[in-house]
Design a protein around this motif. Structure first.
Motif, PDB file in Angstrom:
ATOM      1  N   GLY A 130       0.818  -1.214   0.000  1.00  0.00           N
ATOM      2  CA  GLY A 130       0.000   0.000   0.000  1.00  0.00           C
ATOM      3  C   GLY A 130       0.844   1.252   0.000  1.00  0.00           C
ATOM      4  N   ALA A 131       0.250   2.326   0.441  1.00  0.00           N
ATOM      5  CA  ALA A 131       0.935   3.614   0.445  1.00  0.00           C
ATOM      6  C   ALA A 131       1.962   3.675   1.558  1.00  0.00           C
ATOM      7  N   SER A 132       3.124   4.257   1.242  1.00  0.00           N
ATOM      8  CA  SER A 132       4.118   4.519   2.280  1.00  0.00           C
ATOM      9  C   SER A 132       3.848   5.913   2.822  1.00  0.00           C
ATOM     10  N   LEU A 133       3.440   5.957   4.072  1.00  0.00           N
ATOM     11  CA  LEU A 133       3.200   7.240   4.722  1.00  0.00           C
ATOM     12  C   LEU A 133       4.292   7.454   5.765  1.00  0.00           C
ATOM     13  N   ALA A 134       5.169   8.398   5.495  1.00  0.00           N
ATOM     14  CA  ALA A 134       6.224   8.716   6.454  1.00  0.00           C
ATOM     15  C   ALA A 134       5.591   9.515   7.583  1.00  0.00           C
ATOM     16  N   SER A 135       5.853   9.115   8.814  1.00  0.00           N
ATOM     17  CA  SER A 135       5.235   9.760   9.972  1.00  0.00           C
ATOM     18  C   SER A 135       6.266  10.600  10.725  1.00  0.00           C
ATOM     19  N   PHE A 136       5.795  11.754  11.215  1.00  0.00           N
ATOM     20  CA  PHE A 136       6.665  12.693  11.912  1.00  0.00           C
ATOM     21  C   PHE A 136       5.933  13.317  13.089  1.00  0.00           C
ATOM     22  N   ALA A 137       6.657  13.557  14.168  1.00  0.00           N
ATOM     23  CA  ALA A 137       6.087  14.256  15.319  1.00  0.00           C
ATOM     24  C   ALA A 137       5.990  15.749  15.029  1.00  0.00           C
ATOM     25  N   ASP A 138       6.836  16.248  14.141  1.00  0.00           N
ATOM     26  CA  ASP A 138       6.955  17.676  13.879  1.00  0.00           C
ATOM     27  C   ASP A 138       6.546  18.007  12.433  1.00  0.00           C
ATOM     28  N   LYS A 139       5.691  18.988  12.272  1.00  0.00           N
ATOM     29  CA  LYS A 139       5.211  19.359  10.936  1.00  0.00           C
ATOM     30  C   LYS A 139       6.347  19.836  10.035  1.00  0.00           C
ATOM     31  N   GLN A 140       7.296  20.587  10.588  1.00  0.00           N
ATOM     32  CA  GLN A 140       8.396  21.104   9.771  1.00  0.00           C
ATOM     33  C   GLN A 140       9.256  19.970   9.221  1.00  0.00           C
ATOM     34  N   ALA A 141       9.463  18.922   9.990  1.00  0.00           N
ATOM     35  CA  ALA A 141      10.229  17.772   9.506  1.00  0.00           C
ATOM     36  C   ALA A 141       9.471  17.086   8.367  1.00  0.00           C
ATOM     37  N   ALA A 142       8.164  16.983   8.501  1.00  0.00           N
ATOM     38  CA  ALA A 142       7.338  16.381   7.446  1.00  0.00           C
ATOM     39  C   ALA A 142       7.405  17.237   6.182  1.00  0.00           C
ATOM     40  N   GLU A 143       7.331  18.544   6.340  1.00  0.00           N
ATOM     41  CA  GLU A 143       7.401  19.444   5.181  1.00  0.00           C
ATOM     42  C   GLU A 143       8.756  19.374   4.494  1.00  0.00           C
ATOM     43  N   ALA A 144       9.821  19.184   5.270  1.00  0.00           N
ATOM     44  CA  ALA A 144      11.163  19.069   4.688  1.00  0.00           C
ATOM     45  C   ALA A 144      11.262  17.832   3.803  1.00  0.00           C
ATOM     46  N   LEU A 145      10.708  16.706   4.250  1.00  0.00           N
ATOM     47  CA  LEU A 145      10.719  15.509   3.413  1.00  0.00           C
ATOM     48  C   LEU A 145       9.863  15.722   2.170  1.00  0.00           C
ATOM     49  N   ALA A 146       8.684  16.279   2.331  1.00  0.00           N
ATOM     50  CA  ALA A 146       7.783  16.503   1.193  1.00  0.00           C
ATOM     51  C   ALA A 146       8.428  17.401   0.144  1.00  0.00           C
ATOM     52  N   ALA A 147       9.237  18.354   0.569  1.00  0.00           N
ATOM     53  CA  ALA A 147       9.889  19.269  -0.368  1.00  0.00           C
ATOM     54  C   ALA A 147      10.891  18.553  -1.273  1.00  0.00           C
ATOM     55  N   GLU A 148      11.366  17.382  -0.848  1.00  0.00           N
ATOM     56  CA  GLU A 148      12.315  16.603  -1.646  1.00  0.00           C
ATOM     57  C   GLU A 148      11.648  15.850  -2.794  1.00  0.00           C
TER      58      GLU A 148
END
Length: 190
Positions: A130-148
């Motif tokens: 299924g879908a790989s959903l990377a999980s993060f405690a911090d929104k900024q860390a999630a946004e940094a991965l998404a920006a890649e």
């Protein structure tokens, strides 16, 4: 002497009665914790039955009184949790904080409350079915991965529903067919 004997017998009977009544009371409930637990090499996914540690990426777990359900991915756990019969359970949900873990070996010391976490969908990072959903405690860390990754999205737990999970899984399978050579080995945090 007879008075002392009678007093001793009465005292003994009162003590025995007291102990008997104490034993009949409600048993003390053992302290139950809903804290996260470690994943082990033999753990099977509650949904698909596959060995959890055979997959990379963040995992999920649902901790109830007296039971822990473990999942080979965050998406599997969320899909299970979104079923109406499961939403009524008194349980806590946990996922790996991938800002604190390497994608290939998530660190069980960094399991966070899944209901407070941020999730990134649409990356080329591989995980379980299924879908790989990377999980993060911090929104900024999630946004940094998404920006890649072009087209990657960041969502909070409350924004994820079954329809989203189905779309993310379909997109993940489409991306796998056109897999780019984006390496995740260079990223120590994810």
């Amino acid at each position: 002497m007879k008075i002392r004997y009678n007093l001793a017998v009465r005292t003994l009977l009162v003590l025995l009665l007291g102990l008997t009544l104490a034993a009949c009371g409600d048993p003390e409930e053992a302290q139950v914790t809903l804290d996260p637990v470690a994943f082990h090499d033999t753990d099977e996914c509650h949904v698909c039955g596959m060995i959890i540690m055979d997959f990379t990426g963040p995992k999920g777990q649902v901790v109830e009184r007296g039971e822990v359900k473990k999942f080979c991915s965050t998406a599997e756990m969320l899909s299970w949790w979104l079923q109406p019969e499961n939403r009524i359970l008194q349980a806590r949900l946990y996922v790996h904080d991938m800002a604190q873990s390497h994608w290939d070996h998530p660190d069980d010391g960094h399991l966070v409350d899944a209901t407070q976490a941020w999730y990134v969908a649409g990356t080329a990072l591989e995980g379980a079915m299924g879908a790989s959903l990377a999980s993060f405690a911090d929104k900024q860390a999630a946004e940094a991965l998404a920006a890649e990754y072009d087209g990657a999205t960041v969502l909070h737990f409350d924004e994820i529903d079954q329809e989203f999970l189905q779309q993310a899984a379909a997109a993940q399978h489409g991306a796998a067919a056109n897999h780019s050579t984006h390496s995740h080995d260079n990223h120590s945090g994810h």
